[in-house]
Write a protein that holds these residues in place. Structure first.
Motif, short mmCIF file in Angstrom:
data_model
loop_
_atom_site.label_atom_id
_atom_site.label_comp_id
_atom_site.label_asym_id
_atom_site.label_seq_id
_atom_site.Cartn_x
_atom_site.Cartn_y
_atom_site.Cartn_z
N LEU A 490 30.49 40.91 51.14
CA LEU A 490 29.74 42.17 51.23
C LEU A 490 29.58 42.77 49.85
O LEU A 490 30.56 42.90 49.10
CB LEU A 490 30.47 43.16 52.16
CG LEU A 490 30.92 42.64 53.54
CD1 LEU A 490 31.72 43.70 54.26
CD2 LEU A 490 29.71 42.24 54.35
N ILE A 491 28.35 43.13 49.52
CA ILE A 491 28.06 43.84 48.28
C ILE A 491 27.55 45.22 48.65
O ILE A 491 26.49 45.34 49.27
CB ILE A 491 27.01 43.09 47.42
CG1 ILE A 491 27.55 41.70 47.03
CG2 ILE A 491 26.66 43.88 46.17
CD1 ILE A 491 26.58 40.87 46.22
N ASN A 492 28.34 46.23 48.33
CA ASN A 492 28.03 47.61 48.71
C ASN A 492 27.83 47.71 50.22
O ASN A 492 26.86 48.30 50.70
CB ASN A 492 26.79 48.13 47.96
CG ASN A 492 26.67 49.65 48.01
OD1 ASN A 492 27.68 50.35 48.12
ND2 ASN A 492 25.45 50.16 47.92
N ARG A 518 34.58 36.63 40.69
CA ARG A 518 33.43 36.04 40.00
C ARG A 518 32.24 37.00 40.01
O ARG A 518 31.57 37.20 39.00
CB ARG A 518 33.03 34.73 40.67
CG ARG A 518 34.08 33.65 40.63
CD ARG A 518 34.20 33.04 39.26
NE ARG A 518 35.07 31.88 39.27
CZ ARG A 518 35.43 31.21 38.19
NH1 ARG A 518 34.98 31.61 37.01
NH2 ARG A 518 36.22 30.17 38.26
N LEU A 519 31.97 37.59 41.16
CA LEU A 519 30.83 38.49 41.29
C LEU A 519 31.01 39.75 40.43
O LEU A 519 30.04 40.29 39.90
CB LEU A 519 30.61 38.89 42.75
CG LEU A 519 30.10 37.77 43.67
CD1 LEU A 519 30.06 38.26 45.11
CD2 LEU A 519 28.71 37.31 43.24
N LYS A 520 32.24 40.21 40.30
CA LYS A 520 32.49 41.39 39.47
C LYS A 520 32.08 41.14 38.02
O LYS A 520 31.57 42.03 37.33
CB LYS A 520 33.97 41.75 39.54
CG LYS A 520 34.33 43.00 38.73
CD LYS A 520 35.82 43.29 38.79
CE LYS A 520 36.15 44.50 37.93
NZ LYS A 520 37.61 44.80 37.95
N ASP A 521 32.26 39.90 37.56
CA ASP A 521 31.88 39.56 36.18
C ASP A 521 30.39 39.28 36.06
O ASP A 521 29.83 39.39 34.96
CB ASP A 521 32.67 38.33 35.71
CG ASP A 521 34.17 38.59 35.67
OD1 ASP A 521 34.55 39.76 35.49
OD2 ASP A 521 34.94 37.63 35.83
N LEU A 522 29.73 38.91 37.15
CA LEU A 522 28.33 38.48 37.08
C LEU A 522 27.33 39.60 37.36
O LEU A 522 26.28 39.68 36.70
CB LEU A 522 28.10 37.34 38.09
CG LEU A 522 28.81 36.01 37.79
CD1 LEU A 522 28.66 35.07 38.97
CD2 LEU A 522 28.27 35.37 36.53
N ILE A 523 27.61 40.47 38.33
CA ILE A 523 26.63 41.51 38.73
C ILE A 523 26.65 42.64 37.70
O ILE A 523 27.72 43.18 37.38
CB ILE A 523 26.95 42.05 40.14
CG1 ILE A 523 26.80 40.93 41.17
CG2 ILE A 523 26.04 43.21 40.50
CD1 ILE A 523 27.17 41.34 42.58
N PRO A 524 25.49 43.03 37.18
CA PRO A 524 25.45 44.14 36.20
C PRO A 524 25.86 45.47 36.83
O PRO A 524 25.69 45.69 38.03
CB PRO A 524 23.98 44.16 35.76
CG PRO A 524 23.23 43.45 36.84
CD PRO A 524 24.16 42.47 37.45
N ARG A 525 26.42 46.36 36.02
CA ARG A 525 26.86 47.67 36.50
C ARG A 525 25.67 48.52 36.92
O ARG A 525 24.60 48.48 36.31
CB ARG A 525 27.68 48.38 35.43
CG ARG A 525 28.99 47.68 35.14
CD ARG A 525 29.69 48.24 33.93
NE ARG A 525 30.12 49.62 34.14
CZ ARG A 525 30.74 50.36 33.22
NH1 ARG A 525 30.98 49.83 32.01
NH2 ARG A 525 31.10 51.60 33.47
N GLN A 526 25.88 49.33 37.96
CA GLN A 526 24.85 50.21 38.50
C GLN A 526 25.18 51.67 38.14
O GLN A 526 26.18 51.95 37.49
CB GLN A 526 24.77 50.04 40.02
CG GLN A 526 24.65 48.60 40.50
CD GLN A 526 23.33 47.96 40.13
OE1 GLN A 526 22.28 48.56 40.31
NE2 GLN A 526 23.37 46.74 39.63
N MET A 527 24.35 52.59 38.62
CA MET A 527 24.60 54.02 38.40
C MET A 527 25.67 54.56 39.36
O MET A 527 26.02 55.74 39.31
CB MET A 527 23.30 54.81 38.58
CG MET A 527 22.23 54.49 37.56
SD MET A 527 22.75 54.83 35.87
CE MET A 527 22.91 56.61 35.91
N LYS A 529 29.37 53.26 41.90
CA LYS A 529 30.38 52.23 42.12
C LYS A 529 29.87 51.23 43.16
O LYS A 529 29.31 51.61 44.18
CB LYS A 529 31.68 52.85 42.63
CG LYS A 529 32.45 53.63 41.58
CD LYS A 529 33.75 54.14 42.18
CE LYS A 529 34.54 54.93 41.17
NZ LYS A 529 35.80 55.45 41.76
N VAL A 530 30.11 49.95 42.90
CA VAL A 530 29.68 48.91 43.83
C VAL A 530 30.92 48.17 44.34
O VAL A 530 31.57 47.45 43.58
CB VAL A 530 28.71 47.91 43.16
CG1 VAL A 530 28.32 46.82 44.14
CG2 VAL A 530 27.49 48.62 42.62
#
Length: 600
Positions: A490-492, A518-527, A529-530
């Protein structure tokens, strides 16, 4: 036409690296009649990937000519077969076209796991076996001990064992004489109509589909009108011939012969391996048995990196399936990766080879999802479904039971590595069936364990713990009830189907945590918290959080009351909370590619 009594059809079967292709080279050098001076080693390994990896992937055939002491000329059709377990279907098809086999054993290493497997296949095809010890010129060769091992393990008389060196040619002349003497000629019936078995076929851009056939009765010649008995399609034969190993045209292929046929077949679906070819005007009474339908053990989804390459991928898979009957595929759609295909393979090496061939031969770079085996699911309604993808798995409340495939694994290794291998098998949920010692200080272990634990990295780990000295083979051993779960990513709080996977409950937490990291290192930060979560049903088993990109809203506050800064920070916090509740994370396509590759 050649008299069937002067024809010998035989194959070479052995474990990996025991010298099958080298022996085939010596036969070609001595008995094919071609100039061997400018030839490459491993002449029958025609694909670059075979030469690079040093393995045989496709079984290849060649026509040899031999004249005995009485000036009697014989035509011999040799088929060089693969040794790896993932290509056992190639071995099975080749054996069906022959009457005998050379059982090749390394005189230094002795009998290995795949030696036993291919021997049993040859016995099931009623083959006459000629035991041959290769590499007798090596200092480590122990001819007497390995001959006794063959007699005790396989049941072949040690007096019938022949010693050769395929590299130098030592003993090859005596071996050829033994082939003529021991292997029986093909059984044919005079006056019978044409009846031929399609052993293999492949696609040529200029000639269309080329078929490798074994003629059982009758003959095939240019201009003959033939019919495929399974598809009921009719064609006019344009060309027939044999391989020496290059294609060489012939006027006719008679009973008992193996050769190729070109009949202007353009459609891939009109030609099937195992089909029977007969004459249109005078057909045979009934088709040949053909081959057993292949059962895929590993499933994986292929998606083209460029969405517009989907039609090309479909055409490429159809052409590969023509040449590789053990490959299966069906359409699939993924919300994150688009249109693709769900493909079935016999093992991970088979998967890697197909992926590499799609890239090299057809120029299609692919995204491959995590491999899965096929499970058997029974719902509360009593219905049984075969499940190969996580999306096919029902909600846990609707599942009555899940069964996973098991396999019987045979491992041969030196006695000094038994300890680490026993530990490995126990870690993979294995159950010991047998544990015996053979000659040359080697042990044979037989285990039953889940197929899911074998097909992924078991072989590599086995090689690592035995320093490359162990060998293994496995066969399917039915299904057993198991605690298989689907792990959702699940993402968000939104499920991402492309990253979901199935595994045993005992491994779910570690694998779920790994993907979240892995996903924490790959997905760019948003405005905002994800949260990244791995869940089984409604229970979260792993979580990581991508922190929000934070603007410094107090930058313009130069002194003054602290409550003003606090108010700005609270306002920012509320805004991010509201944004998180309505915002969506658009995961770029390349993130899926990197995440899946990291998972592999």
């Amino acid at each position: 036409m050649i008299n069937p009594k002067n024809i010998r059809n035989f194959s070479i079967i052995a474990h990996i690296d025991h010298g099958k292709s080298t022996l085939a080279d010596r036969f070609i050098e001595l008995y094919s009649g071609i100039n061997f001076r400018n030839a490459k080693a491993q002449m029958l390994d025609s694909m670059d990937i075979e030469r690079e990896r040093g393995i045989t992937i496709k079984a290849q055939t060649v026509r040899l000519h031999y004249t005995d002491k009485n000036n009697e000329t014989y035509a011999l059709n040799l088929i060089d077969t693969p040794g790896h377990v993932d290509f056992s279907y190639e071995v099975s098809r080749s054996l069906a076209a022959c009457e005998g086999s050379l059982l090749l054993v390394d005189a230094a290493q002795g009998i290995q796991a795949q030696t036993l497997s291919t021997t049993y296949q040859a016995i099931n095809h009623n083959h006459l076996l000629i035991p041959v010890l290769n590499k007798i010129d090596l200092a480590a060769a122990d001819v007497d001990a390995v001959s006794s091992e063959i007699e005790r393990t396989i049941g072949l008389d040690k007096e019938d064992v022949l010693g050769i060196s395929a590299k130098t040619g030592l003993g090859v002349e005596e071996l050829m004489a033994a082939i003529i003497e021991r292997i029986p000629p093909p059984t044919t019936k005079e006056g019978e109509p044409l009846c031929a078995l399609i052993v293999d076929c492949w696609f040529d851009n200029f000639l269309g589909i080329i078929t490798l056939v074994r003629v059982m009765n009758g003959h095939i010649s240019k201009g003959m009108r033939i019919r495929m008995m399974h598809t009921n399609q009719q064609y006019d034969v344009d060309q027939v011939g044999t391989f020496t190993p290059k294609p060489e045209k012939q006027k006719v292929l008679g009973p008992g012969e193996i050769g190729y046929m070109i009949a202007n077949i353009k459609t891939v679906k009109d030609c099937q391996v195992g089909d029977t070819i007969t004459e249109s005007r005078r057909p045979c009474a009934e088709p040949l048995e053909g081959f057993q339908k292949v059962r895929s053990m590993v499933y994986c989804s292929f998606f083209p990196e460029e969405t517009g390459a989907y039609p090309n991928l479909k055409i490429a898979l159809e052409k590969l399936q023509l040449n590789d009957a053990s490959l299966t595929f069906e359409n699939e759609h993924s919300p994150g990766l688009g249109m693709g295909f769900r493909c079935g393979f016999l093992g991970l090496l088979h998967l890697e080879i197909v992926q590499e061939r799609l890239l090299r031969e057809y120029g299609i770079p692919l995204i491959s999802t995590a491999p899965n085996v096929i499970y058997k699911m029974t719902t509360q309604d009593g219905e049984t479904h075969m499940v190969s993808t996580p999306t096919d798995l029902e909600d846990p409340s609707r599942i009555k039971s899940i069964e996973e495939p098991w396999a019987e694994v045979t491992i041969l290794c030196p006695t000094e590595y038994v300890g680490p291998i026993l530990t490995l098998c126990t870690e993979r949920r294995g159950e010991q069936v047998d544990y015996t010692y053979t000659e040359n200080e080697r042990a044979m272990l037989i285990y039953k364990m889940p197929l899911n634990e074998i097909v992924f990295d078991f072989y590599d780990t086995l090689m690592s713990r035995s320093r490359g000295y162990a060998s293994m083979d496995y066969t399917q051993d039915g299904y057993r009830p198991s605690s298989i779960v689907r792990v959702d990513i699940l993402i968000n709080a939104e499920q991402v189907e492309s990253l979901c996977f199935m595994c045993h409950r005992s491994h779910s937490e570690s694998r779920g945590r790994l993907i979240c990291e892995r996903l924490k290192d790959l997905i760019p930060r948003q405005m905002f918290k994800v949260p990244l979560q791995a869940a089984i049903g409604g229970r979260i088993i792993a979580r990581e959080t991508i922190p929000a990109v934070r603007k410094d809203v107090t930058a313009k506050c130069y002194g003054g009351d602290a409550s003003r800064k606090r108010k700005l920070l609270e306002k920012q916090k509320e805004g991010k909370k509201r944004m998180q509740s309505i915002g969506r994370v658009q995961v770029p396509r390349d993130i899926f590619i990197k995440a899946l590759r990291s998972q592999d």
